[in-house]
Design an enzyme around this catalytic site. Structure first.
Site, PDB file in Angstrom:
ATOM      1  N   GLU A 142       0.824  -1.222   0.000  1.00 30.12           N
ATOM      2  CA  GLU A 142       0.000   0.000   0.000  1.00 30.12           C
ATOM      3  C   GLU A 142       0.855   1.268   0.000  1.00 30.12           C
ATOM      4  OE1 GLU A 142      -2.729  -0.464   3.257  1.00 30.12           O
ATOM      5  OE2 GLU A 142      -4.097  -1.691   2.065  1.00 30.12           O
ATOM      6  N   GLU A 322      -6.603  -7.732  -1.043  1.00 25.72           N
ATOM      7  CA  GLU A 322      -7.202  -7.771   0.295  1.00 25.72           C
ATOM      8  C   GLU A 322      -8.698  -7.506   0.142  1.00 25.72           C
ATOM      9  OE1 GLU A 322      -5.298  -5.157   3.063  1.00 25.72           O
ATOM     10  OE2 GLU A 322      -3.281  -5.841   2.557  1.00 25.72           O
TER      11      GLU A 322
END
EC number: 3.2.1.23
Length: 662
Positions: A142, A322
């Site tokens: 991320e 995710e």
């Protein structure tokens, strides 16, 4: 279509690993992502590596036939490294240095940390690059999370000056590009340039834009170092990165350009609560998520890896790395999804072309920052609701394995939405109205298209556009020569939102006025703009229906264009010149739907107003209908559609149906 899960063997007793791996296989999980936060266990002290535990974890997963996505652990540099190089920490806009104790505590511009990133990546690639179980890689985790893409450190200042010298060559060129004659801001050398923060009033907008571009370039460079090492030392394995939702601090098209797979982390409930949706929407979709929030990102990231390459296919490979499995810990409010939503979100991703949907995480951690973030399993090892629904998806996939073979699941769409990070930044730097939000506008126009049952590709301004029948440009503040040539040569219907072509590459007002290079294509000029405060609205008429304008309005001078909508006082609101259409104000949502429906029909498409909270997608020879509402909805792709291959002809509440199209 395959399932995956994020797993942290370092959090659990090693005797539990074989049990976990066996249960994963029994749930039809095929991929397991590991090690993205494990640097302190891999290298507990400088230069002292402990591979034994990770070797055993990989072997345990491999024994059950599971494929590993190995991650570089650079999102969490260990304490000893921070103590060695305390200036590797990022600095926020207020000049405060960030500290160790959470994650993402590094500055992308720091040369020393970049070298350590290279070192740990090489060590992992040399250890596992040719391991049979390691089938893919993920860089870091991320990028930019917690507002870390932009750092105001000394390293960033040095890097920025070097980048400027490379970009402009001559400081006189920089002074012209930034308009530094204004307010006596002129520079004599690149070394005199500071970072654009802590100024008395707003910093020079061109200076800010270039710093944003530099910061984005620094992220891309950081990843490129890892990417090249992984490709060299782990041949044949794809390299990916997991991007985020509603995040625009760096240019994702540039950062993803060399990746093999773009992935993103899908948290529909958190994104519904934390971003720009209305209060009514946040309540309405509190436990389902807004139907178009996941879909917007699915289509955005499907357009990442390939669409900036001249010889690329229309779509790149993409996954959900995710997937939200239940309540999370990081949103303002963290609700539990309605039963059925984890399965629905999973199928929504497959319906938009995802190769893999990977759940975060296998088991809820009972300690540290994410102890309130659920997993497929509870901390006591029992299966949670998300796990039950993942199990059901695994059974769905088994049942459909012959009906929906992977080679038939191609996505071919006829509608493109051009998403321009540079254009977004220009609007953020000079909003000219407190509530301007280009990202929200892009999402609203995408949502309007989806409510019309249209499948959409979200593409970069550099993507090939010739195959599309309808092209929507919500945030094209600057129009490059290449994009202009594509639009001129296209036969598609074109819809431009306000501010299109209103700035030059250097963030100046074009001398010929907005819409700059689009004036001939659109047959109009923008003479004046005004932002409208909350509560102030203009009324008008669009396609024989009343409409309202809020937030923004532009006075147009028509030069060949015809009016498609007028304000009540007669001023043009929507102008059309041949196949190009320009909207001069902040239209209400219903009017945007009407306008896009009108333009879609002009393009030869067949828009269909869907029942509220129903969304449909076509993938290969199949149509997937997803019902986000609490009531069953009778809908079918054609009047005489046959029985669905999954689900019922009447799409059950918070459920889906899949038809095979003949």
């Amino acid at each position: 279509m395959e399932l995956g899960v994020c797993y942290y063997p370092e959090h659990w007793p090693s005797e539990q690993w074989p049990v976990d791996a066996q249960r994963m296989r029994e749930m039809n999980i095929r991929w397991v992502r590991i090690a993205e936060f494990a640097w302190s266990r891999i290298e507990p002290s400088p230069g002292e590596f402990d591979w034994e535990w990770l070797d055993r974890a990989i072997d345990t997963l491999h024994a059950q036939g599971l494929k590993v996505v190995m991650c570089t652990p650079t999102a969490t540099p260990p304490k000893w490294l921070v103590d060695q190089m305390p200036d590797m920490l990022a600095v926020d806009a207020q000049g405060h240095q960030r500290r160790f104790g959470s994650r993402r505590h590094y500055c992308f511009s720091h040369a020393g940390y970049l070298e350590h990133s290279r070192r740990i990546t090489r060590a992992m690639a040399e250890r596992y690059g040719n391991h049979t179980a390691v089938a893919a890689w993920q860089t870091d985790n991320e990028f930019g999370c917690h507002n870390t893409a932009i750092s105001y450190s000394d390293a960033a200042a040095t890097g920025f000056r070097d980048w400027l010298a490379e970009r402009y060559g001559d400081v006189a060129a920089l002074n012209r590009a930034w308009g530094t004659v204004f307010w006596s801001q002129e520079y004599r050398t690149f070394d005199e340039v500071d970072l654009p923060h802590l100024t008395v009033t707003e910093a020079n907008p061109s200076h800010r834009l270039d710093f944003q571009r530099y910061s984005s370039w620094a992220v891309a460079r950081f990843q490129e170092v890892q990417y090249q090492l992984l490709k060299a030392l782990s041949p044949g394995r794809p390299v990916s990165h997991n991007f985020m939702g509603f995040y625009t601090e760096f240019n994702h098209h540039e950062v993803a350009a060399n990746l093999d797979i773009a992935t993103w982390d899908s948290y529909p409930l958190g994104f519904t609560q934390d971003f720009f949706l209305s209060a009514e929407e946040k309540v309405r979709y509190a436990r389902t998520g807004h139907p178009d929030v996941p879909a917007f990102h699915h289509d955005l990231y499907r357009g990442m890896c390939a669409s900036v390459r001249a010889d690329a296919p229309a779509h790149g490979r993409w996954w959900v790395m995710e997937q939200q499995p239940g309540p999370v810990n990081w949103a303002q409010w963290n609700l539990a999804p309605h039963d059925g939503m984890v399965r629905l979100w999973t199928w929504q991703a497959f319906a938009h072309g995802a190769e893999v949907v990977s759940y975060f995480r296998w088991r809820q951690a009972p300690f540290a920052q994410e102890q309130m973030h659920t997993g497929l399993n509870r901390p006591d090892f029992s299966l949670d609701q998300g796990g039950l629904e993942a199990l059901q998806v695994g059974q769905d996939l088994t049942a459909l394995s012959e009906t929906m073979p992977p080679n038939e699941l191609t996505v071919r769409n006829r509608v493109a939405l051009v998403f321009d990070y540079d254009g977004l930044w220009m609007g953020q730097i000079q909003p000219q109205g407190k509530d301007h939000n280009g990202l929200a506008l892009a999402f609203r126009l995408y949502s309007a298209l989806r409510q019309l049952g249209l499948d959409v590709d979200i593409v970069s301004p550099a993507a090939p556009l010739a195959a599309y029948e309808l092209i929507v440009l919500p945030v094209s503040t600057h129009i490059s020569a290449d994009l202009l040539e594509q639009l001129q040569s296209s036969t598609a219907q074109l819809v431009f939102a306000p501010r299109a072509g209103s700035k030059t590459l250097d963030l100046h007002v074009p001398l010929q006025l907005a819409p700059g290079p689009l004036q001939d294509l659109l047959g109009l000029r923008v003479n004046r703009v005004a932002s409208l405060p909350p509560g102030f609205e203009e009324s008008g008429s669009l396609l024989n229906k009343a409409c309202t304008v809020t937030g923004w309005f532009e006075d147009l001078a028509l030069n060949g264009a015809q009016t498609l909508a007028l304000l009540a006082d007669g001023r043009p609101l929507v102008a059309q010149n041949g196949r190009a259409c320009y909207v001069a104000g902040g239209l209400d949502g219903a009017s945007w739907i009407s306008l896009l429906e009108n333009r879609a029909r002009a393009a030869g498409l067949t828009p269909q107003r869907l029942p509220a909270d129903l969304r449909v997608s076509r993938i290969g020879h199949h149509c997937v209908a997803l019902n986000f509402s609490a009531q069953a909805i009778a809908w079918s792709p054609t009047a005489n559609a046959s029985v669905p291959v999954l689900g019922e002809a009447s799409v059950a509440a918070r459920d889906l149906s899949i038809w095979r199209l003949e």
